[in-house]
Design an enzyme around this catalytic site. Structure first.
Site, PDB file in Angstrom:
ATOM      1  N   CYS A  85       0.890  -1.189  -0.074  1.00 57.14           N
ATOM      2  CA  CYS A  85      -0.053  -0.094  -0.122  1.00 57.14           C
ATOM      3  C   CYS A  85       0.933   1.277  -0.079  1.00 57.14           C
ATOM      4  O   CYS A  85       1.685   1.297  -1.112  1.00 57.14           O
ATOM      5  CB  CYS A  85      -1.049  -0.003   1.026  1.00 57.14           C
ATOM      6  SG  CYS A  85      -2.292   1.140   1.189  1.00 57.14           S
ATOM      7  N   HIS A 194      -3.997  -4.945  -0.075  1.00 53.96           N
ATOM      8  CA  HIS A 194      -3.564  -5.385   1.095  1.00 53.96           C
ATOM      9  C   HIS A 194      -3.582  -6.795   1.040  1.00 53.96           C
ATOM     10  O   HIS A 194      -4.777  -7.569   1.387  1.00 53.96           O
ATOM     11  CB  HIS A 194      -4.620  -4.744   2.268  1.00 53.96           C
ATOM     12  CG  HIS A 194      -4.251  -3.261   2.347  1.00 53.96           C
ATOM     13  ND1 HIS A 194      -3.408  -2.892   3.298  1.00 53.96           N
ATOM     14  CD2 HIS A 194      -4.773  -2.174   2.079  1.00 53.96           C
ATOM     15  CE1 HIS A 194      -3.436  -1.613   3.209  1.00 53.96           C
ATOM     16  NE2 HIS A 194      -4.161  -1.309   2.711  1.00 53.96           N
ATOM     17  N   GLU A 196      -2.646  -8.725   3.321  1.00 52.32           N
ATOM     18  CA  GLU A 196      -3.232  -9.322   4.700  1.00 52.32           C
ATOM     19  C   GLU A 196      -4.552  -9.066   4.984  1.00 52.32           C
ATOM     20  O   GLU A 196      -5.185  -9.764   5.854  1.00 52.32           O
ATOM     21  CB  GLU A 196      -2.313  -8.487   5.819  1.00 52.32           C
ATOM     22  CG  GLU A 196      -2.923  -6.864   5.983  1.00 52.32           C
ATOM     23  CD  GLU A 196      -2.475  -6.286   4.942  1.00 52.32           C
ATOM     24  OE1 GLU A 196      -1.752  -6.386   3.981  1.00 52.32           O
ATOM     25  OE2 GLU A 196      -2.603  -4.839   5.258  1.00 52.32           O
TER      26      GLU A 196
END
Lengths: 216, 256
Positions: A85, A194, A196
């Protein structure tokens, strides 16, 4: 074989536990450390470089920690690095955010604003930030192993990367226009989304990173 | 190739337990928010909203622990709302692993709080929740006002103007609940959803009133919502997330 370590670089911008727990989930055998210590970062086998919030604040924090020189050195040494990001955006030369901010310049290109009043072909209003799950079209790269081309990842951003070297583009996404979703340059890989927060596809990408030697 | 419209199940959590009930056929303890969140994650939810309705401030520690647990096992975005009043409240939720916090009454009492929060943590994690109720008479043009205290307390603030102001102050997303529709199963208030979605640059989540899958379609197509939030239709197993997505996809809506 000794246990491998991934350092998640902490320069004070936002919570890194999501990144760390997703890495632990993806690679249970790896030692994941959230750290602001140059020593830990230098000793780690791999480095994750995250970032959230405004680019001005991120760059100020990176410079205050002297992480710009540190990251540049680690990348030169050939260590696998994953930017996420804003941690991707700061690797470029310049961002339009906050009236223009000089960034780390480790990759050629700049970061631009999506703009207001965006429309798609059906004249639907496209909101900014670009927030949600969008398709990423991949180029050949080991970090995409086991991930279907066009798989959706979770994005949240108002600025996007415009790469100066098209050979470094490793993934593209479309939101009113095509933009760079992933960049790869030797042992450096960076993503606008992202991983994650991107469920199975994101976990797979982190798993790929956890065993990546840095060869594209 | 386009951005998918999001489906967001919402959990109301009181002192570490899901209330309003969640009944999955094969889960015995459906009151554990971690189990429920994992279930929705596996079922293909695009995000999870966790609404903390714990009455006392002392019990907030439980919420933080629950959020930590969910965030370490569920790898999709998590929004936490309910009782977010200070920058410290936001910090503790983000540190616990929330990706976004939703601010409701505190924004009404002190709009500057939204500005401070957005400057401090970034607009991407600041959701402003708006509880709107129609106040115009039948022969008047549609008008909606903001209510607090679960729709009981009028504020005199125009919902459309408020949404625009909150975005100007740094909200990265609007969670819009129709208090007229909440719990009715009559569908979203498409008028207010459309009006606000057209008026602001940031994504709008429609909430309140979902009773069937066509309501989700209407929220996106007629209300122009970027995401749809529902609780009971999913909690009680009336529909699964994948049924909802399949139905939306059949109607030409891009889903994940």
């Amino acid at each position: 074989m000794t246990q491998q370590t991934i350092a998640v670089v902490d320069y004070g911008m936002g919570n890194l536990h999501s990144v760390a727990s997703a890495l632990e989930h993806a690679a249970p055998d790896v030692n994941v450390v959230i750290t602001d210590s140059a020593h830990d970062i230098e000793r780690a086998d791999r480095i994750v470089f995250p970032g959230v919030g405004a680019v001005r604040d991120c760059m100020a924090a990176i410079r205050a920690h002297q992480f710009d020189q540190l990251m540049s050195r680690q990348i030169e040494l050939g260590k696998p690095v994953l930017g996420i990001c804003v941690g991707m955006q700061v690797l470029l030369e310049h961002s339009e955010e906050n009236n223009g901010i000089e960034c780390m310049g480790l990759l050629p290109g700049k970061v631009k604003f999506f703009g207001k009043g965006l429309r798609d072909e059906q004249d639907n209003h496209l909101k900014v930030p670009h927030m949600g799950w969008n398709e990423v079209h991949q180029t050949q790269h080991p970090l995409w192993n086991g991930i279907e081309d066009g798989a959706r990842f979770y994005f949240v951003h108002s600025y996007y990367v415009e790469a100066a070297n098209s050979e470094q583009i490793a993934g593209v996404c479309e939101y009113s226009e095509r933009f760079v979703a992933a960049l790869g340059d030797k042992n450096l890989f960076a993503v606008q989304f992202h991983p994650e927060k991107s469920h199975d596809a994101g976990i797979q990408l982190l798993r790929n990173f956890s065993v990546w030697t840095g060869n594209a | 190739m386009a951005l998918a419209k999001r489906i967001i199940p919402c959990l109301d959590v009181d002192n570490g337990r899901v209330v309003k009930g969640v009944q999955f056929v094969d889960i015995r303890d459906a009151g554990d928010p971690v189990e429920v969140a994992k279930r929705y994650n596996e079922a293909g939810a695009d995000e999870i909203t966790f609404l903390d309705i714990t009455a006392t401030h002392q019990d907030r520690g439980t919420t933080v622990a629950t959020v930590e647990k969910i965030a370490s096992e569920v790898f999709i975005p998590l929004t936490v709302g309910g009782g977010i009043r200070t920058l410290d409240d936001i910090r503790s939720m983000l540190n616990a692993g929330a990706d976004k916090v939703s601010i409701n009454s505190a924004a009404v009492y002190n709009p500057e709080f939204v500005r401070e929060a957005s400057e401090k943590f970034g607009a991407q994690c600041i959701v402003v929740a708006i509880d709107a109720k129609k106040v115009s008479a039948q022969d008047e043009p549609d008008r909606w006002e903001i209510f607090t205290h679960g729709g009981r307390k009028p504020t005199g603030i125009d919902a459309l103007e408020w949404a625009k102001k909150m975005v100007e102050y740094g909200a990265g997303e609007i969670l819009l609940t129709s208090m007229d529709r909440d719990g009715t199963k009559d569908g979203f208030d498409l008028g207010v959803t459309r009006a606000i979605s057209d008026a602001v640059e940031v994504p709008v989540i429609a909430s309140g009133g979902v009773g069937n899958l066509d309501h989700l379609v209407d929220g996106v197509k007629k209300g122009k919502a970027d995401a749809v939030l529902a609780a009971s239709i999913f909690h009680f197993g009336e529909y699964t997330i994948s049924q909802a997505k399949a139905h939306m996809a059949e109607q030409g809506i891009e889903v994940r």
